[in-house]
Design an enzyme around this catalytic site. Structure first.
Site, PDB file in Angstrom:
ATOM      1  N   GLU A  73      40.599  46.375  22.472  1.00 42.60           N
ATOM      2  CA  GLU A  73      40.784  45.862  23.823  1.00 42.60           C
ATOM      3  C   GLU A  73      41.764  44.690  23.789  1.00 42.60           C
ATOM      4  OE1 GLU A  73      37.231  46.934  26.493  1.00 42.60           O
ATOM      5  OE2 GLU A  73      36.796  45.034  25.549  1.00 42.60           O
ATOM      6  N   GLY A 110      35.650  48.419  32.069  1.00 43.05           N
ATOM      7  CA  GLY A 110      34.998  47.334  32.782  1.00 43.05           C
ATOM      8  C   GLY A 110      34.902  47.631  34.264  1.00 43.05           C
ATOM      9  N   GLY A 111      35.845  47.109  35.038  1.00 43.82           N
ATOM     10  CA  GLY A 111      35.791  47.207  36.496  1.00 43.82           C
ATOM     11  C   GLY A 111      35.578  48.615  37.023  1.00 43.82           C
ATOM     12  N   GLU A 118      35.533  38.305  25.961  1.00 49.08           N
ATOM     13  CA  GLU A 118      34.975  37.271  26.845  1.00 49.08           C
ATOM     14  C   GLU A 118      33.915  36.457  26.118  1.00 49.08           C
ATOM     15  OE1 GLU A 118      34.072  39.872  30.115  1.00 49.08           O
ATOM     16  OE2 GLU A 118      36.212  40.133  30.479  1.00 49.08           O
ATOM     17  N   HIS A 121      32.885  41.120  22.357  1.00 47.04           N
ATOM     18  CA  HIS A 121      33.821  41.285  23.474  1.00 47.04           C
ATOM     19  C   HIS A 121      34.678  40.018  23.581  1.00 47.04           C
ATOM     20  CE1 HIS A 121      35.345  41.695  27.562  1.00 47.04           C
ATOM     21  NE2 HIS A 121      35.045  42.982  27.478  1.00 47.04           N
ATOM     22  N   SER A 131      41.778  47.824  31.463  1.00 48.69           N
ATOM     23  CA  SER A 131      42.352  48.385  32.689  1.00 48.69           C
ATOM     24  C   SER A 131      42.454  49.910  32.671  1.00 48.69           C
ATOM     25  CB  SER A 131      43.719  47.741  32.975  1.00 48.69           C
ATOM     26  OG  SER A 131      43.564  46.352  33.225  1.00 48.69           O
ATOM     27  N   GLY A 176      40.961  43.537  32.716  1.00 50.35           N
ATOM     28  CA  GLY A 176      40.825  43.078  34.092  1.00 50.35           C
ATOM     29  C   GLY A 176      42.131  42.670  34.747  1.00 50.35           C
ATOM     30  N   ASN A 205      31.171  48.765  30.820  1.00 52.84           N
ATOM     31  CA  ASN A 205      30.710  47.391  30.624  1.00 52.84           C
ATOM     32  C   ASN A 205      30.645  46.724  31.995  1.00 52.84           C
ATOM     33  OD1 ASN A 205      30.324  44.722  29.964  1.00 52.84           O
ATOM     34  ND2 ASN A 205      32.374  44.413  29.114  1.00 52.84           N
ATOM     35  N   TRP A 206      29.411  46.519  32.467  1.00 50.43           N
ATOM     36  CA  TRP A 206      29.261  45.937  33.810  1.00 50.43           C
ATOM     37  C   TRP A 206      29.405  44.422  33.791  1.00 50.43           C
ATOM     38  CZ3 TRP A 206      24.944  48.781  37.109  1.00 50.43           C
ATOM     39  CH2 TRP A 206      25.397  50.077  37.396  1.00 50.43           C
ATOM     40  N   LYS A 207      29.511  43.836  32.609  1.00 51.21           N
ATOM     41  CA  LYS A 207      29.636  42.370  32.498  1.00 51.21           C
ATOM     42  C   LYS A 207      28.526  41.688  33.317  1.00 51.21           C
ATOM     43  CE  LYS A 207      34.550  43.128  32.096  1.00 51.21           C
ATOM     44  NZ  LYS A 207      35.820  42.505  31.843  1.00 51.21           N
TER      45      LYS A 207
END
Ligand code: PEP
Length: 251
Positions: A163, A230-231, A95, A93, A209, A169, A9-11
């Site tokens: 999640e 994610g990251g 977010e 998600h 994470s 993150g 997920n590149w957000k």
């Protein structure tokens, strides 16, 4: 047997130059034995799909509207994602639930639209730190699962991503026992609702994470069928070892 899935997920990260990272990820796994998915920002979807054409990497969106088309300025319909080259979409998600107030019912409507457009629906659920500390984790994720997943699904087209909000993150990760407890509970709830055949086809991803250093131990947990990352999905240097760990877990 469920095929394992490593999803990135590149957000809201990446412009045109990020396609080199995508190409590096695809190039690192020309014969991947697990499913690979990268979900870039919508602005990159078409170019991303072109960039990985012929590789093992598939492209996904990060959200869609519950309606297919209409007067919804700024939104994107599921069939538009498919038209741009997406084969999946992340929905609900945390977010989006936090930033846009998305409810389980809205996520469920979006999932229905995604499935109708032929996309795999990756439905995210997870508790906040306050809910975990109050001992409400299982109640929260079971309620989210019940409310966010539509009836009458084909299990191969639905993916659930557990999640924990507090793990996204932050570098914090639940214990392996905590992950197992949630994933086993989710599987049982899915069996109770959809029956074994459908429920056993639904992949359960862990997200929060996941890094090269912890992926292997997470992938060894029961009912973990892969990860939503994610990251660490933004570069091949981080994502590739996670893919390799998942391939090893798949055996
Ligand atoms: C996510 O955004 O879905 C996620 C899991 O992020 P990270 O891996 O950076 O915690």
């Amino acid at each position: 047997m469920r095929r394992k899935l490593a999803a990135g997920n590149w957000k809201m990260n990446g412009t045109g130059e990020a396609l080199t990272a995508l190409e590096a990820i695809a190039g690192a796994h020309p014969a991947a034995t697990v499913d690979l998915l990268i979900c870039p920002p919508a602005t990159l979807l078409y170019r991303a799909a072109q960039a990985v054409s012929g590789s093992r990497v598939r492209i996904g969106g990060q959200d869609c509207h519950a309606a297919n088309a209409g007067a919804h300025t700024g939104d994107i319909g599921a069939s538009m994602l498919a038209d741009a080259g997406a084969s999946a979409v992340i929905l609900g998600h945390s977010e989006r639930r936090a930033d846009h107030g998305e409810t389980d019912a809205q996520v469920c409507d979006k999932a229905r639209a995604a499935l109708e457009a032929g996309l795999i629906a990756i439905i995210c659920i997870g508790e906040t730190l306050a809910q975990r500390e109050a001992g409400q984790t299982l109640d929260v994720v079971c309620a989210q699962l019940a409310g966010s997943v539509p009836d009458g699904i084909d299990g191969t087209q639905v993916v659930i991503a557990y999640e924990p909000v507090w793990a996204i993150g932050t570098g914090l990760v639940p214990t392996l026992d905590q992950i197992a407890e949630v994933h086993d509970t989710l599987r049982q709830q899915l069996i109770g609702r959809f029956g074994s055949e459908t429920a056993e086809a639904i992949r359960l991803l862990y997200g929060g994470s996941v890094k090269p250093g912890n992926a292997a131990e997470i992938f060894a947990v029961s009912n973990v069928d892969g990860a939503l990352v994610g990251g660490a999905s933004l570069t091949a240097a981080d994502f590739s070892p996670i893919v390799t760990a998942l391939e090893q877990a798949a055996g």
